[in-house]
Design a protein around this motif. Structure first.
Motif, PDB file in Angstrom:
ATOM      1  N   PRO A  17       0.845  -1.198   0.000  1.00 34.21           N
ATOM      2  CA  PRO A  17       0.000   0.000   0.000  1.00 34.21           C
ATOM      3  C   PRO A  17       0.884   1.253   0.000  1.00 34.21           C
ATOM      4  N   ALA A  18       0.505   2.225  -0.806  1.00 30.14           N
ATOM      5  CA  ALA A  18       1.331   3.426  -0.968  1.00 30.14           C
ATOM      6  C   ALA A  18       1.404   4.277   0.296  1.00 30.14           C
ATOM      7  N   ASP A  19       0.411   4.185   1.169  1.00 25.69           N
ATOM      8  CA  ASP A  19       0.362   5.074   2.334  1.00 25.69           C
ATOM      9  C   ASP A  19       1.002   4.483   3.588  1.00 25.69           C
ATOM     10  N   ALA A  20       1.671   3.351   3.494  1.00 25.73           N
ATOM     11  CA  ALA A  20       2.245   2.711   4.678  1.00 25.73           C
ATOM     12  C   ALA A  20       3.750   2.934   4.767  1.00 25.73           C
ATOM     13  N   ARG A  21       4.222   3.222   5.970  1.00 21.94           N
ATOM     14  CA  ARG A  21       5.657   3.262   6.249  1.00 21.94           C
ATOM     15  C   ARG A  21       6.075   1.854   6.667  1.00 21.94           C
ATOM     16  N   TRP A  22       7.296   1.451   6.299  1.00 22.02           N
ATOM     17  CA  TRP A  22       7.785   0.100   6.563  1.00 22.02           C
ATOM     18  C   TRP A  22       9.142   0.151   7.253  1.00 22.02           C
ATOM     19  N   SER A  78       4.856  -2.229   9.898  1.00 19.36           N
ATOM     20  CA  SER A  78       4.241  -1.164   9.092  1.00 19.36           C
ATOM     21  C   SER A  78       3.427  -0.242   9.991  1.00 19.36           C
ATOM     22  N   GLY A  79       3.205   0.976   9.473  1.00 20.06           N
ATOM     23  CA  GLY A  79       2.411   1.957  10.210  1.00 20.06           C
ATOM     24  C   GLY A  79       3.073   2.381  11.510  1.00 20.06           C
ATOM     25  N   ARG A  80       2.288   2.373  12.604  1.00 24.22           N
ATOM     26  CA  ARG A  80       2.816   2.811  13.906  1.00 24.22           C
ATOM     27  C   ARG A  80       4.006   1.972  14.352  1.00 24.22           C
ATOM     28  N   ARG A  81       3.994   0.675  14.070  1.00 22.67           N
ATOM     29  CA  ARG A  81       5.118  -0.181  14.467  1.00 22.67           C
ATOM     30  C   ARG A  81       6.391   0.158  13.682  1.00 22.67           C
ATOM     31  N   GLY A  83       7.191   3.333  13.101  1.00 27.11           N
ATOM     32  CA  GLY A  83       7.562   4.681  13.506  1.00 27.11           C
ATOM     33  C   GLY A  83       6.652   5.788  13.015  1.00 27.11           C
ATOM     34  N   ASP A  84       5.545   5.480  12.342  1.00 28.52           N
ATOM     35  CA  ASP A  84       4.605   6.482  11.854  1.00 28.52           C
ATOM     36  C   ASP A  84       3.458   6.603  12.863  1.00 28.52           C
ATOM     37  N   ASP A  90      -1.108  -0.573  12.256  1.00 27.19           N
ATOM     38  CA  ASP A  90      -0.225  -1.000  13.337  1.00 27.19           C
ATOM     39  C   ASP A  90      -0.011  -2.505  13.162  1.00 27.19           C
ATOM     40  N   ARG A  91       0.825  -2.851  12.193  1.00 26.36           N
ATOM     41  CA  ARG A  91       0.959  -4.250  11.804  1.00 26.36           C
ATOM     42  C   ARG A  91       2.420  -4.670  11.693  1.00 26.36           C
TER      43      ARG A  91
END
Length: 146
Positions: A17-22, A78-81, A83-84, A90-91
């Protein structure tokens, strides 16, 4: 085999997904950022070692390696995990290392890269999570490359 063999795990997330930080989880709470990220893929180069532990048993080790010796894996957060703190996600995806053929590592010389691809998107359209299947035949060993 004498000593530790440095190994790079090259993990590629396809169509994330384009909107997720990894990020790769290191230990309990440190993170390793991707080495490259484009619209269709995110790539991590994760440094680990293969060699004897304190009891002389050969195994994969390193800050990114999680789980017991018989069921090692790497977490891709990804997500909060990752660092976003503003993300709705939160995955973390669990990439298994059990399919790595250690016999091939025993014969390898020079820099070793083990490459694998996984789907970056889960069935619900969000970031990949839980245990993920390995694509394209699983782990591929590339010896003598960086």
């Amino acid at each position: 085999m004498q000593g530790d063999l440095p190994v790079t795990l090259r993990i590629t997330l396809l169509d994330p997904p384009a909107d997720a930080r990894w990020a790769v989880q290191l230990g309990r709470d440190a993170l390793l950022a991707p080495v490259s990220s484009t619209e269709g893929r995110v790539v991590f180069d994760v440094p680990i070692v293969f060699g004897p532990n304190a009891r002389g048993v050969l195994q994969l080790r390193g800050a990114a390696v999680q789980g017991p010796p018989t069921a090692r894996f790497v977490y891709i957060n990804s997500g909060r995990r990752a660092g976003d703190m503003w993300s709705t996600w939160d995955r973390r995806a669990k990439v298994p290392l059990s399919a790595i053929e250690t016999e091939a590592l025993l014969k390898a010389e020079g820099p070793v890269v083990l490459a694998v691809s996984i789907h970056g998107t889960a069935r619900d359209g969000g970031p990949a999570c839980a245990s993920v299947p390995l694509l394209e035949g699983g782990w591929t060993l590339h010896a003598g490359t960086g």
